[in-house]
Design a protein around this motif. Structure first.
Motif, short mmCIF file in Angstrom:
data_model
loop_
_atom_site.label_atom_id
_atom_site.label_comp_id
_atom_site.label_asym_id
_atom_site.label_seq_id
_atom_site.Cartn_x
_atom_site.Cartn_y
_atom_site.Cartn_z
N VAL A 286 0.84 -1.20 0.00
CA VAL A 286 0.00 0.00 0.00
C VAL A 286 0.87 1.25 0.00
O VAL A 286 0.59 2.23 -0.70
N ALA A 287 1.95 1.24 0.77
CA ALA A 287 2.86 2.38 0.81
C ALA A 287 3.50 2.61 -0.56
O ALA A 287 3.63 3.75 -1.02
N LEU A 288 3.89 1.53 -1.21
CA LEU A 288 4.46 1.65 -2.56
C LEU A 288 3.42 2.19 -3.54
O LEU A 288 3.74 3.05 -4.38
N LEU A 289 2.20 1.71 -3.44
CA LEU A 289 1.14 2.16 -4.36
C LEU A 289 0.83 3.64 -4.14
O LEU A 289 0.70 4.40 -5.12
N ILE A 290 0.72 4.06 -2.89
CA ILE A 290 0.45 5.47 -2.61
C ILE A 290 1.58 6.35 -3.12
O ILE A 290 1.36 7.41 -3.73
N GLY B 41 3.50 10.05 -9.19
CA GLY B 41 3.12 9.98 -10.60
C GLY B 41 2.09 11.03 -10.96
O GLY B 41 2.14 11.63 -12.04
N GLY B 42 1.13 11.28 -10.05
CA GLY B 42 0.14 12.32 -10.31
C GLY B 42 0.76 13.71 -10.39
O GLY B 42 0.41 14.51 -11.28
N GLY C 101 4.14 17.50 -16.46
CA GLY C 101 4.27 17.27 -17.89
C GLY C 101 3.20 17.98 -18.69
O GLY C 101 3.48 18.56 -19.74
N TRP C 102 1.96 17.97 -18.18
CA TRP C 102 0.88 18.64 -18.89
C TRP C 102 1.09 20.15 -18.91
O TRP C 102 0.90 20.80 -19.94
N ILE C 103 1.50 20.72 -17.78
CA ILE C 103 1.73 22.17 -17.70
C ILE C 103 2.85 22.59 -18.65
O ILE C 103 2.73 23.58 -19.38
N VAL D 97 5.27 10.60 -19.61
CA VAL D 97 6.70 10.49 -19.31
C VAL D 97 7.03 11.12 -17.96
O VAL D 97 7.74 10.53 -17.13
N PHE D 98 6.52 12.31 -17.70
CA PHE D 98 6.80 12.95 -16.41
C PHE D 98 6.09 12.23 -15.27
O PHE D 98 6.58 12.23 -14.13
N ALA D 99 4.95 11.62 -15.56
CA ALA D 99 4.28 10.81 -14.54
C ALA D 99 5.14 9.59 -14.19
O ALA D 99 5.31 9.25 -13.00
N ALA D 100 5.68 8.95 -15.21
CA ALA D 100 6.56 7.79 -14.97
C ALA D 100 7.81 8.21 -14.22
O ALA D 100 8.28 7.49 -13.32
N SER D 101 8.36 9.36 -14.56
CA SER D 101 9.55 9.85 -13.87
C SER D 101 9.28 10.07 -12.38
O SER D 101 10.07 9.66 -11.52
#
Length: 342
Positions: free
Chosen positions: A114-118, A124-125, A131-133, A238-242
């Motif tokens: 759960v800690a990893l997922l959060i 990522g968010g 990246g969008w901005i 890409v920036f989310a993955a980073s």
């Protein structure tokens, strides 16, 4: 025959022949990471010659674990650099991941998964928003990521409330522990995790349509847009993955050190970018790959071990790293960008 008796034809064709040889050699070096492999072998030989005691399984495992952590921290940066950007928020992501590992999974006993997922979702968010901005408003990622990284760092320290005494749980520490085992084999799982990530990255970059769209965007995002590639989606992903990868790396870095501090992510900004560049991946490079970053991380780890064994300080080691980066960029950075060839 002296130079005074050379025929005009010989005098004319000698320089182009030498130039052609250098051009072919340089093209070969750019095409495959052979130079990086040779440097790894040379540094390994130097280390074993000056420190024969390093030739034991525990020392080799330690080098591979440190290399794996650096390579994982630089994985997202590799994608961003291929895209033609730079992510300076990496220390903030790593700090948040370390906080989640120690103060949330460790102190609050939240399950490690759960800690990893959060961590992946939050970092990522934030990365996706960056990246969008940057794409939507044509803002340099250097500026946005630097400010965002500082904000993430401040927010994490606020939530920590000065508590740096907690440690990650046993199940996380076992993944990066030098005494860890993987399917009964005597090496930590983090090494296998990074190798699997590298294999997945290679498949993505070289065997998928998404990877081809990503490279096309990095080469020339305007031309990519004209071919109906959703460049905004590429930048966002890409920036989310980073962000996600750097955050997860922070979890493992804290697990390896069995704790964390407010400066845990700072060394990985310089060393992570150095691993990417030393590996031969230059901004917007068509030949960039995670394999090169892995080799770059191994080069820096071996070099750091040699530097420490010779008693150099942190400042002196950074000078050495800086000289190496300049040398690599002078070799790889002089190649004409693909967009300028047409």
């Amino acid at each position: 025959m002296t130079s005074d008796t050379l025929s005009p034809a010989q005098t004319t064709h000698a320089p182009p022949a030498r130039q052609m040889t250098w051009t072919r050699f340089r093209a070969w070096v750019l095409e495959v990471p052979a130079l990086q492999v040779l440097v790894v072998l040379a540094l390994a030989a130097w280390l074993l010659t000056t420190m024969p005691a390093m030739a034991n399984p525990r020392s080799i495992t330690s080098i591979l674990v440190i290399t794996s952590l650096l390579a994982l921290a630089a994985m997202g940066q590799t994608l961003v650099v291929i895209l033609g950007g730079l992510d300076l928020a990496a220390p903030g992501y790593i700090l948040f991941g370390a906080f989640m590992a120690a103060n949330v999974a460790g102190k609050l006993a939240l399950p490690a998964v759960v800690a990893l997922l959060i961590t992946a979702l939050v970092c990522g968010g934030i990365g996706a928003l960056i990246g969008w901005i940057c794409h939507r408003f044509a803002v340099q990622p250097l500026i946005v990521t630097l400010g965002t990284g500082a904000a993430i760092t401040g927010a994490t320290l606020f939530f920590a409330d000065g508590d740096y005494s907690s440690a990650p749980p046993v199940e996380l520490r076992s993944l990066a522990s030098l005494r860890g085992a993987t399917f009964g084999l005597p090496f930590p799982p983090i090494i296998l995790i990074v190798l699997l990530c590298g294999a997945g990255m290679w498949i993505f970059l070289n065997r998928t349509a998404a990877g081809r769209r990503f490279r096309a965007t990095g080469i020339n995002f305007r031309a990519a847009g004209l071919t109906r590639i959703r460049t905004s989606a590429v930048w966002t992903a890409v920036f989310a993955a980073s962000g996600a990868l750097a955050g997860v790396a922070g979890v493992f870095i804290a697990s390896f050190g069995s704790g964390w501090s407010q400066t845990i992510g700072e060394p990985y900004l310089f060393s992570g970018l150095a691993a990417v560049l030393v590996g031969g991946t230059i901004f917007g490079s068509i030949r960039g790959s995670y394999t090169r970053t892995l080799l770059g991380a191994l080069i820096l780890t071996l070099l750091s071990t040699i530097i420490v064994s010779n008693g150099l300080t942190e400042a002196q080691s950074r000078i050495v790293f800086g000289i190496i980066i300049l040398a690599v960029v002078s070799l790889y950075g002089r190649e004409r960008h693909v967009r300028d060839r047409f």
